[in-house]
Design an enzyme around this catalytic site. Structure first.
Site, PDB file in Angstrom:
ATOM      1  N   SER A  62       0.803  -1.231   0.000  1.00  0.00           N
ATOM      2  CA  SER A  62       0.000   0.000   0.000  1.00  0.00           C
ATOM      3  C   SER A  62       0.832   1.275   0.000  1.00  0.00           C
ATOM      4  O   SER A  62       0.282   2.369  -0.170  1.00  0.00           O
ATOM      5  CB  SER A  62      -0.944   0.015   1.210  1.00  0.00           C
ATOM      6  OG  SER A  62      -2.021  -0.872   1.010  1.00  0.00           O
ATOM      7  N   LYS A  65       0.353   3.450  -2.928  1.00  0.00           N
ATOM      8  CA  LYS A  65      -0.790   4.368  -2.976  1.00  0.00           C
ATOM      9  C   LYS A  65      -0.336   5.825  -2.989  1.00  0.00           C
ATOM     10  O   LYS A  65      -1.075   6.718  -3.414  1.00  0.00           O
ATOM     11  CB  LYS A  65      -1.717   4.139  -1.787  1.00  0.00           C
ATOM     12  CG  LYS A  65      -2.567   2.862  -1.850  1.00  0.00           C
ATOM     13  CD  LYS A  65      -3.479   2.780  -0.632  1.00  0.00           C
ATOM     14  CE  LYS A  65      -4.498   1.664  -0.759  1.00  0.00           C
ATOM     15  NZ  LYS A  65      -3.941   0.335  -0.514  1.00  0.00           N
ATOM     16  N   SER A 126      -6.512   3.657   3.911  1.00  0.00           N
ATOM     17  CA  SER A 126      -5.807   2.787   2.967  1.00  0.00           C
ATOM     18  C   SER A 126      -6.782   2.010   2.089  1.00  0.00           C
ATOM     19  O   SER A 126      -6.547   0.852   1.732  1.00  0.00           O
ATOM     20  CB  SER A 126      -4.873   1.809   3.698  1.00  0.00           C
ATOM     21  OG  SER A 126      -3.899   1.302   2.815  1.00  0.00           O
ATOM     22  N   LYS A 234       2.808   6.752   4.879  1.00  0.00           N
ATOM     23  CA  LYS A 234       1.945   5.619   4.546  1.00  0.00           C
ATOM     24  C   LYS A 234       2.580   4.294   4.943  1.00  0.00           C
ATOM     25  O   LYS A 234       3.780   4.091   4.770  1.00  0.00           O
ATOM     26  CB  LYS A 234       1.675   5.607   3.033  1.00  0.00           C
ATOM     27  CG  LYS A 234       0.611   4.631   2.584  1.00  0.00           C
ATOM     28  CD  LYS A 234      -0.766   5.165   2.910  1.00  0.00           C
ATOM     29  CE  LYS A 234      -1.844   4.119   2.588  1.00  0.00           C
ATOM     30  NZ  LYS A 234      -1.797   2.965   3.534  1.00  0.00           N
TER      31      LYS A 234
END
Length: 396
Positions: A62, A65, A126, A234
């Site tokens: 993730s 992202k 997320s 993140k």
């Protein structure tokens, strides 16, 4: 080639120019990490404080992202999109993630959701479904969006990144490096100051479901679990990639960016990221050298010019990030080829500042420019100067 030693200058600067080279301190770093891939950099100077397999291709999970967020931030900054624009949740975007085990924003199919809420769903929750909705609105399909992400990444210097989807969902060809993630993070922080605070928002409620930000550095507790100054970015986790984190911590005028991946648990990710953040601020510091426009050499010699000298000035604010123990052994020199031939135009690079110190695998260099115009002598003046130089160099 002329080299002039300089005394260190006790100056204060707000920012250190990006023109300073990225200097790797890997050969002298005094700390190990259990992460499979890692990099810690000083945000302003780009100096690498620690790296481990930083150019190794890895599953970014993730953390990729962040590229989706970057693409949307660019849309917002250009005015092409507004935070209040409503985007449709298509059946294809909904089906892609409905029965998976990945993180979700829990978007209802055939609903419409604002860009602002979708960004919060991506950054805070997320949400893989939120990524797909943004991707389809941007490019028509998630596959086309992934191709656009890859092209834009190349333009940003992220030469090892390839995207196959908008969320980081496992795909053997969806790969990044720790260094590329650090580059992307610097762009998110530096290019979008109005939008970046979103990364420090602690929680977001959508469709009646409240979810907290997964970044462990943002949280404080009676046990001192938080990291002062942490404000992004993140987390990520897949079986292939392990547990990862892209983090930013700012204290005073210093900011570090850290990328860790391949850890074995959420707890190890939290503990290791906190440990390395404290190490970076404890063992390293930033040392200013010169202000933009400040004269570094007042009288570099000129050849065939209407002035015999020209000042060499700093083009931008200049400074270095070094291990504190290396500060006393830092050496700063100016290198230029002289005399500098006229004509000379102010602002033209004519030399460089070179910094060496223990802990740097390579010298740090920054350009110096001419601080004034110097016109070339006319024909008669050049004859006179040539004769004068001949007499001055003749044996006596």
């Amino acid at each position: 080639m002329k080299t002039s030693p300089l005394f260190r200058r006790p100056l204060l600067v707000a920012l250190v120019a990006a023109c300073l080279a990225w200097a790797s301190a890997a050969s002298a770093q005094s700390i190990e990490t259990p992460a499979r891939q890692a990099i810690v950099i000083d945000f302003d100077t780009g100096t690498v404080l620690l790296e481990k397999n930083a150019d190794e291709l890895m599953a970014p999970s993730s953390m990729s992202k962040l590229m989706t967020v970057f693409m949307v931030f660019e849309k917002l900054k250009s005015g092409a999109w507004k935070p209040t624009d409503m985007l449709p949740v298509s059946e294809s975007a909904w089906k892609r993630h409905y029965k998976t085990e990945g993180s979700l924003m829990f978007l209802p199919v055939h609903s419409s959701v604002s860009v602002d809420d979708l960004l919060k769903g991506v950054v805070i929750q997320s949400g893989n479904d939120a990524c797909s909705v943004l991707a389809e609105a941007y490019s028509g399909s998630e596959e086309a969006f992934a191709e656009a992400m890859t092209r834009r990444a190349r333009q940003l210097g992220m030469t090892h990144s390839t995207f196959r989807n908008a969320s980081g969902w496992p795909d053997p060809e969806h790969l990044m490096t720790a260094r590329d993630l650090a580059t992307l993070s610097r762009h998110l922080i530096g290019d979008f100051p109005d939008y970046y605070p979103l990364f420090s928002q602690m929680e977001f409620t959508f469709n009646g479901i409240k979810q907290g930000n997964r970044n462990p550095l943002l949280y404080t507790s009676a046990g001192g679990g938080g990291t002062p100054g942490a404000d992004g970015l993140k987390t990520g986790h897949t079986q292939a990639g392990g547990f990862g984190l892209v983090a930013s911590v700012k204290r005073g005028e210093r900011r570090i960016v850290m990328v860790l991946n391949g850890m074995t648990s959420m707890q190890q990710r939290a503990d290791e990221s906190r440990r390395l953040a404290e190490w970076a601020f404890r063992e390293w510091d930033r040392y200013p050298l010169f202000h933009a426009g400040e004269t570094v050499v007042p009288d570099a010699p000129v050849w065939m010019g209407q002035s015999h000298t020209v000042p060499l000035v700093a083009q931008t604010d200049l400074g270095v990030t070094l291990p504190r123990r290396a500060r006393a052994e830092m050496k700063v020199s100016v290198v230029f080829t002289g005399p500098i031939p006229a004509p000379i135009k102010a602002g033209t690079p004519v030399g460089k500042l070179v910094v060496t110190a223990p802990g740097l695998a390579a010298p740090i260099e920054a350009p110096l420019v001419a601080g004034a115009d110097v016109a070339r002598l006319g024909f008669g003046g050049r004859i006179i100067e040539t004769i004068g130089n001949a007499f001055s160099s003749a044996p006596k």
